[in-house]
Design a protein around this motif. Structure first.
Motif, PDB file in Angstrom:
ATOM      1  N   LEU A 275       0.821  -1.215   0.000  1.00 25.43           N
ATOM      2  CA  LEU A 275       0.000   0.000   0.000  1.00 25.43           C
ATOM      3  C   LEU A 275       0.858   1.270   0.000  1.00 25.43           C
ATOM      4  O   LEU A 275       0.352   2.364   0.233  1.00 25.43           O
ATOM      5  N   GLU A 276       2.158   1.070  -0.234  1.00 24.23           N
ATOM      6  CA  GLU A 276       3.122   2.174  -0.388  1.00 24.23           C
ATOM      7  C   GLU A 276       3.327   2.980   0.898  1.00 24.23           C
ATOM      8  O   GLU A 276       3.481   4.205   0.875  1.00 24.23           O
ATOM      9  N   PHE A 277       3.333   2.271   2.021  1.00 27.00           N
ATOM     10  CA  PHE A 277       3.759   2.856   3.282  1.00 27.00           C
ATOM     11  C   PHE A 277       5.164   2.359   3.587  1.00 27.00           C
ATOM     12  O   PHE A 277       5.544   1.255   3.194  1.00 27.00           O
ATOM     13  N   GLU A 278       5.898   3.154   4.318  1.00 30.22           N
ATOM     14  CA  GLU A 278       7.271   2.800   4.665  1.00 30.22           C
ATOM     15  C   GLU A 278       7.315   1.575   5.570  1.00 30.22           C
ATOM     16  O   GLU A 278       8.178   0.711   5.439  1.00 30.22           O
ATOM     17  N   ASN A 279       6.374   1.509   6.497  1.00 33.06           N
ATOM     18  CA  ASN A 279       6.331   0.385   7.442  1.00 33.06           C
ATOM     19  C   ASN A 279       4.912   0.231   7.970  1.00 33.06           C
ATOM     20  O   ASN A 279       4.025   1.043   7.679  1.00 33.06           O
ATOM     21  N   TYR A 280       4.715  -0.841   8.742  1.00 35.91           N
ATOM     22  CA  TYR A 280       3.354  -1.120   9.221  1.00 35.91           C
ATOM     23  C   TYR A 280       2.852  -0.064  10.203  1.00 35.91           C
ATOM     24  O   TYR A 280       1.654   0.198  10.283  1.00 35.91           O
ATOM     25  N   ALA A 281       3.760   0.553  10.944  1.00 34.05           N
ATOM     26  CA  ALA A 281       3.347   1.602  11.882  1.00 34.05           C
ATOM     27  C   ALA A 281       2.661   2.744  11.127  1.00 34.05           C
ATOM     28  O   ALA A 281       1.632   3.265  11.566  1.00 34.05           O
ATOM     29  N   GLU A 282       3.205   3.117   9.967  1.00 35.95           N
ATOM     30  CA  GLU A 282       2.587   4.175   9.158  1.00 35.95           C
ATOM     31  C   GLU A 282       1.192   3.762   8.698  1.00 35.95           C
ATOM     32  O   GLU A 282       0.252   4.558   8.733  1.00 35.95           O
ATOM     33  N   LEU A 283       1.062   2.518   8.254  1.00 37.93           N
ATOM     34  CA  LEU A 283      -0.237   2.015   7.807  1.00 37.93           C
ATOM     35  C   LEU A 283      -1.240   2.013   8.964  1.00 37.93           C
ATOM     36  O   LEU A 283      -2.390   2.445   8.818  1.00 37.93           O
ATOM     37  N   SER A 284      -0.803   1.563  10.119  1.00 37.10           N
ATOM     38  CA  SER A 284      -1.678   1.509  11.298  1.00 37.10           C
ATOM     39  C   SER A 284      -2.212   2.892  11.673  1.00 37.10           C
ATOM     40  O   SER A 284      -3.364   3.050  12.061  1.00 37.10           O
ATOM     41  N   LEU A 285      -1.354   3.903  11.549  1.00 38.91           N
ATOM     42  CA  LEU A 285      -1.736   5.259  11.967  1.00 38.91           C
ATOM     43  C   LEU A 285      -2.595   5.985  10.930  1.00 38.91           C
ATOM     44  O   LEU A 285      -3.106   7.069  11.208  1.00 38.91           O
ATOM     45  N   ALA A 286      -2.768   5.388   9.761  1.00 37.07           N
ATOM     46  CA  ALA A 286      -3.546   6.053   8.706  1.00 37.07           C
ATOM     47  C   ALA A 286      -4.985   6.324   9.143  1.00 37.07           C
ATOM     48  O   ALA A 286      -5.630   7.237   8.628  1.00 37.07           O
ATOM     49  N   ASN A 287      -5.490   5.534  10.097  1.00 41.26           N
ATOM     50  CA  ASN A 287      -6.867   5.720  10.576  1.00 41.26           C
ATOM     51  C   ASN A 287      -6.918   6.159  12.033  1.00 41.26           C
ATOM     52  O   ASN A 287      -7.948   5.974  12.693  1.00 41.26           O
ATOM     53  N   LYS A 288      -5.830   6.711  12.542  1.00 39.14           N
ATOM     54  CA  LYS A 288      -5.792   7.088  13.956  1.00 39.14           C
ATOM     55  C   LYS A 288      -5.623   8.597  14.116  1.00 39.14           C
ATOM     56  O   LYS A 288      -5.378   9.312  13.155  1.00 39.14           O
ATOM     57  N   MET A 289      -5.764   9.058  15.378  1.00 32.82           N
ATOM     58  CA  MET A 289      -5.571  10.482  15.662  1.00 32.82           C
ATOM     59  C   MET A 289      -4.131  10.913  15.401  1.00 32.82           C
ATOM     60  O   MET A 289      -3.884  11.960  14.828  1.00 32.82           O
ATOM     61  N   ALA A 290      -3.203  10.104  15.891  1.00 26.68           N
ATOM     62  CA  ALA A 290      -1.779  10.440  15.745  1.00 26.68           C
ATOM     63  C   ALA A 290      -1.423  10.546  14.266  1.00 26.68           C
ATOM     64  O   ALA A 290      -1.883   9.750  13.446  1.00 26.68           O
ATOM     65  N   SER A 292       1.752  10.540  12.788  1.00 25.05           N
ATOM     66  CA  SER A 292       2.914   9.809  12.259  1.00 25.05           C
ATOM     67  C   SER A 292       3.566   9.006  13.379  1.00 25.05           C
ATOM     68  O   SER A 292       3.412   9.328  14.561  1.00 25.05           O
ATOM     69  N   PRO A 293       4.332   7.956  13.004  1.00 26.53           N
ATOM     70  CA  PRO A 293       5.092   7.224  14.018  1.00 26.53           C
ATOM     71  C   PRO A 293       6.026   8.141  14.800  1.00 26.53           C
ATOM     72  O   PRO A 293       6.202   7.971  16.010  1.00 26.53           O
ATOM     73  N   ALA A 294       6.602   9.138  14.119  1.00 26.78           N
ATOM     74  CA  ALA A 294       7.519  10.071  14.802  1.00 26.78           C
ATOM     75  C   ALA A 294       6.792  10.836  15.904  1.00 26.78           C
ATOM     76  O   ALA A 294       7.341  11.049  16.996  1.00 26.78           O
ATOM     77  N   GLN A 295       5.548  11.228  15.643  1.00 25.31           N
ATOM     78  CA  GLN A 295       4.768  11.941  16.652  1.00 25.31           C
ATOM     79  C   GLN A 295       4.481  11.037  17.858  1.00 25.31           C
ATOM     80  O   GLN A 295       4.572  11.469  19.012  1.00 25.31           O
ATOM     81  N   VAL A 296       4.142   9.783  17.585  1.00 26.65           N
ATOM     82  CA  VAL A 296       3.878   8.828  18.667  1.00 26.65           C
ATOM     83  C   VAL A 296       5.139   8.601  19.494  1.00 26.65           C
ATOM     84  O   VAL A 296       5.104   8.626  20.733  1.00 26.65           O
ATOM     85  N   MET A 297       6.263   8.385  18.813  1.00 26.89           N
ATOM     86  CA  MET A 297       7.517   8.143  19.527  1.00 26.89           C
ATOM     87  C   MET A 297       7.903   9.360  20.362  1.00 26.89           C
ATOM     88  O   MET A 297       8.393   9.225  21.495  1.00 26.89           O
ATOM     89  N   SER A 298       7.676  10.541  19.835  1.00 31.65           N
ATOM     90  CA  SER A 298       7.968  11.765  20.577  1.00 31.65           C
ATOM     91  C   SER A 298       7.104  11.848  21.838  1.00 31.65           C
ATOM     92  O   SER A 298       7.596  12.188  22.921  1.00 31.65           O
ATOM     93  N   PHE A 299       5.822  11.521  21.687  1.00 34.89           N
ATOM     94  CA  PHE A 299       4.888  11.508  22.820  1.00 34.89           C
ATOM     95  C   PHE A 299       5.349  10.530  23.899  1.00 34.89           C
ATOM     96  O   PHE A 299       5.404  10.858  25.092  1.00 34.89           O
ATOM     97  N   LEU A 300       5.682   9.307  23.491  1.00 40.97           N
ATOM     98  CA  LEU A 300       6.099   8.268  24.436  1.00 40.97           C
ATOM     99  C   LEU A 300       7.436   8.621  25.096  1.00 40.97           C
ATOM    100  O   LEU A 300       7.617   8.435  26.309  1.00 40.97           O
ATOM    101  N   ALA A 560       8.305   0.009  17.930  1.00 43.56           N
ATOM    102  CA  ALA A 560       9.634  -0.314  17.379  1.00 43.56           C
ATOM    103  C   ALA A 560       9.589  -1.518  16.436  1.00 43.56           C
ATOM    104  O   ALA A 560      10.175  -1.487  15.349  1.00 43.56           O
ATOM    105  N   ILE A 561       8.889  -2.588  16.821  1.00 47.88           N
ATOM    106  CA  ILE A 561       8.874  -3.779  15.958  1.00 47.88           C
ATOM    107  C   ILE A 561       8.054  -3.546  14.688  1.00 47.88           C
ATOM    108  O   ILE A 561       8.235  -4.240  13.690  1.00 47.88           O
ATOM    109  N   HIS A 562       7.146  -2.553  14.732  1.00 48.41           N
ATOM    110  CA  HIS A 562       6.355  -2.275  13.535  1.00 48.41           C
ATOM    111  C   HIS A 562       6.949  -1.158  12.680  1.00 48.41           C
ATOM    112  O   HIS A 562       6.425  -0.849  11.611  1.00 48.41           O
ATOM    113  N   MET A 563       8.041  -0.566  13.147  1.00 48.32           N
ATOM    114  CA  MET A 563       8.777   0.426  12.342  1.00 48.32           C
ATOM    115  C   MET A 563      10.034  -0.183  11.738  1.00 48.32           C
ATOM    116  O   MET A 563      10.553   0.310  10.740  1.00 48.32           O
TER     117      MET A 563
END
Length: 681
Positions: A275-290, A292-300, A560-563
């Motif tokens: 689906l032309e995402f870099e990794n599964y984390a990006e795909l997962s976040l496509a339907n979420k509030m967050a 990008s993965p970078a934003q989530v990692m920054s939050f955590l 991490a495992i999904h990025m």
């Protein structure tokens, strides 16, 4: 088989659980999936659509399928058997293939696109427009635009991922129930509370043996870890628990989830790349509030930065305390034991001291009272609704005019052949039909201690909090005012906001005004004494930073495992987990610990690259509750405002807009830190 006699095809409000047998399942699901496919094809052929010709027929067909599958899926989780599991699992490819068929149906996609550009679309309500635009997004994420070969591969991956999820769950369930500890020497029970001894004696009787039996179900396992003076017993239980479903431990290799984890990660990464995402984390976040993965990692990482120093101090305090008792080094199986002793010394309170004040009846009545005061709804138990087990119960939900608006099943006790944990699932969603409004129905499931002899089920305060949490999910599902299935209740709500109502409702378990009717001594009937209440509240944030960094460890590991594209390689999952622990953990588990092999949330649930949702939504829930702290925890206007803005609205609007409607501003992190006892300098 005569389909007319199939109980899963009966047009009834409640499933006839007593009549459902494994042989009914596949014929019913095959029949309904075929019906759904025919409806999809027919709908796609209509030249000029209205809402009634596009959305309504698909919703009706899917609703029939969902209401047949929901009791099957539920029974597989709560009264599992080999025959039920086999037929349940045989249906997973059918359902997965159907999902892919719809998501990649070019004709249906074009019909939605055309409708979104039509004159009628502009006349729709904002909620209806959202349904159409979100459906178009789902089409794109289902690979509708992929070339034929890639579409085929997408379907294969989704089907296999569905199988792997079920396999993971099955092996974890089997591993949990394959082991038990049988004790005949009473001296080994030293330190254990009476409630744990009685439950273990009853477990032994059920197995036809003398003495006491402890299992890896949480109500049996946890008291041993917290109270047993016998270090060898704690170690034996710990080793069995943390090596479940892995290549190590007492059942080494028998239910090993290692290959399932590796294949799951490989397929998720392949799906993302399709689906032309870099990794599964990006795909997962496509339907979420967050965003990008970078934003989530920054939050955590921000939360970790604020929490780790305090967690390290808490760990040092625990070590000093253990040393003062002559215990030089803390092993993993010593942490809960000495933590409980330290808590009792510091606050003179323990779960076991509180347990007599939380009998099941009082807790349920208290839960209902809290809900009625806040949202104006009440509850009536019914005995004419069929259930799957003698311990399950059913309740109607009534509005302020005493009209039934919803219902829910309640199954509270741990038992064999029942999946661990606690959850809410839906049987029916609120939606408008030709006959009127379909009432939402929920399943609420926990794994608590059952009644022992003449004594009622007595809950720990943690279990009370868990019950309120799941009931918060239930209220989100049952109190919705949305009439369209795809935005009704929790449907259409971003996954990282879905924990808002559940975590929000937990707060009342800590409020003196609410505890006055949640707690009542099971023998004397007296409320929780003031002195004990004060101690409980004082101990609320005991080791709160250690608990915070543990949750952050899980969340960071999940991301991490999904990025990391290399996570699928043998040994990499453990290596990534070790790295995360080096960064945030203050309790480093022993090398043999295989936590990931039982991490069902991300390998057999909906939380893959989404476990951070618990902390993300907790920012929302803590901040929402802070309005009640300002205006009164039972302020009816505030309660109704939360009902209108959050619970009623389902997925009809962007969650940030709904939050602003309730709070009058954007969410702020301060309330979460304060509630979590994280000191901010």
């Amino acid at each position: 088989m005569n389909l007319e006699l199939n109980p899963l095809l009966a047009d009834t409000a409640h499933p006839p659980f007593s009549d459902i047998a494994p042989e009914h399942i596949r014929p019913a699901i095959e029949h309904l999936v075929q019906q759904c496919r025919e409806v999809v094809d027919a709908t796609a052929k209509v030249e000029q659509h209205t809402w009634a010709t596009l959305v309504t027929p698909l919703e009706e067909a899917d609703d029939k399928l969902n209401k047949a599958w929901a009791p099957v899926s539920h029974m597989n989780a709560v009264v599992n058997s080999d025959a039920l599991r086999e037929t349940h699992d045989s249906c997973l490819p059918l359902l997965s293939d159907y999902g892919t068929y719809v998501g990649q149906h070019e004709g249906l996609y074009q019909a939605y696109k055309a409708y979104a550009e039509s004159a009628e679309f502009k006349q729709l309500s904002a909620a209806q427009q959202r349904v159409i635009t979100e459906t178009l997004k789902d089409f794109r994420l289902s690979g509708v635009a992929l070339p034929a070969e890639k579409k085929k591969r997408y379907g294969e991956i989704q089907s296999r991922l569905s199988d792997l999820s079920s396999l993971f769950s099955n092996q974890l369930l089997d591993a949990t129930h394959a082991w038990h500890c049988h004790i005949t020497d009473e001296q080994r029970l030293s330190g254990l509370p009476e409630s744990a001894r009685i439950a273990a004696a009853n477990a032994a009787k059920e197995r036809g043996v003398e003495g006491w039996v402890f299992t890896l179900d949480i109500p049996s396992y946890l008291p041993v870890m917290m109270y047993a003076d016998d270090s060898a017993l704690r170690e034996e239980m710990y080793r069995a628990f943390v090596t479940r479903a892995s290549e190590l431990g007492p059942n080494a290799g028998e239910f090993d989830n290692t290959k399932i984890i590796e294949e799951t990660l490989a397929l998720r990464q392949e799906l993302a790349e399709l689906l032309e995402f870099e990794n599964y984390a990006e795909l997962s976040l496509a339907n979420k509030m967050a965003e990008s993965p970078a934003q989530v990692m920054s939050f955590l990482n921000d939360l970790a930065e604020r929490s780790v120093p305090q967690a390290q101090r808490e760990r040092a305090e625990l070590e000093a305390f253990a040393q003062s008792l002559g215990h030089k080094e803390l092993a993993a199986w010593d942490i809960a034991y000495f933590s409980e002793k330290l808590k009792q010394e510091a606050y003179e309170v323990s779960d076991e001291m509180l347990r007599p004040y939380f009998p099941e009846h009082s807790v349920i009545e208290g839960l209902f009272t809290v809900t009625e005061k806040l949202f104006g709804v009440s509850f009536t138990e019914r005995d004419d609704v069929d259930v799957w087990h003698k311990d399950a119960r059913y309740f109607d939900v009534l509005d302020e005019n005493k009209q039934v608006i919803a219902g829910f099943y309640l199954d509270l006790y741990a038992r064999g052949k029942k999946r661990g944990g606690a959850w809410m699932a839906d049987h029916a969603v609120r939606r408008r039909t030709q006959q009127g409004i379909q009432k939402p129905i929920a399943y609420l499931t926990c794994n608590f201690n059952s009644p022992q002899g003449d004594q009622p089920a007595l809950f720990t305060h943690d279990e009370v909090v868990t019950l309120f949490h799941e009931f918060g999910h239930g209220l989100h599902h049952m109190l919705t005012q949305m009439d369209i299935a795809s935005i009704s209740g929790i449907n259409g709500v971003p996954w990282d906001a879905v924990e808002l109502p559940s975590q929000f409702l937990e707060n009342w378990c800590w409020e003196e005004e609410a505890l006055a009717f949640i707690s009542k001594h099971h023998e004397s009937g007296e409320a929780l004494p003031e002195a004990l209440l004060e101690k409980m509240l004082a101990a609320r944030n005991f080791q709160s930073a250690m608990q915070m960094v543990r949750q952050l460890e899980f969340s960071l590991f999940d991301m991490a495992i999904h990025m990391d594209k290399a996570a699928r390689a043998p040994g990499q999952v453990q290596a990534i987990l070790n790295k995360v622990r080096e960064k945030v953990a203050v309790v480093i588990p022993p090398e043999f610990n295989r936590f990931q092999h039982s991490f069902g949330h991300i390998f057999a649930g909906g939380y893959a690259a989404g476990y951070y949702s618990y902390k993300w939504a907790e920012v929302l829930s803590a901040d929402a509750f802070s309005r009640f702290e300002e205006e009164g925890i039972f302020n009816q206007e505030t309660g109704r405002a939360f009902l209108d803005a959050i619970l009623s609205a389902g997925g009809s609007q962007d969650i940030v807009e709904l939050f602003r409607k309730f709070r009058g501003r954007d969410p702020e992190i301060g309330a979460l830190l304060r509630h979590s006892g994280i000191q901010t300098a």
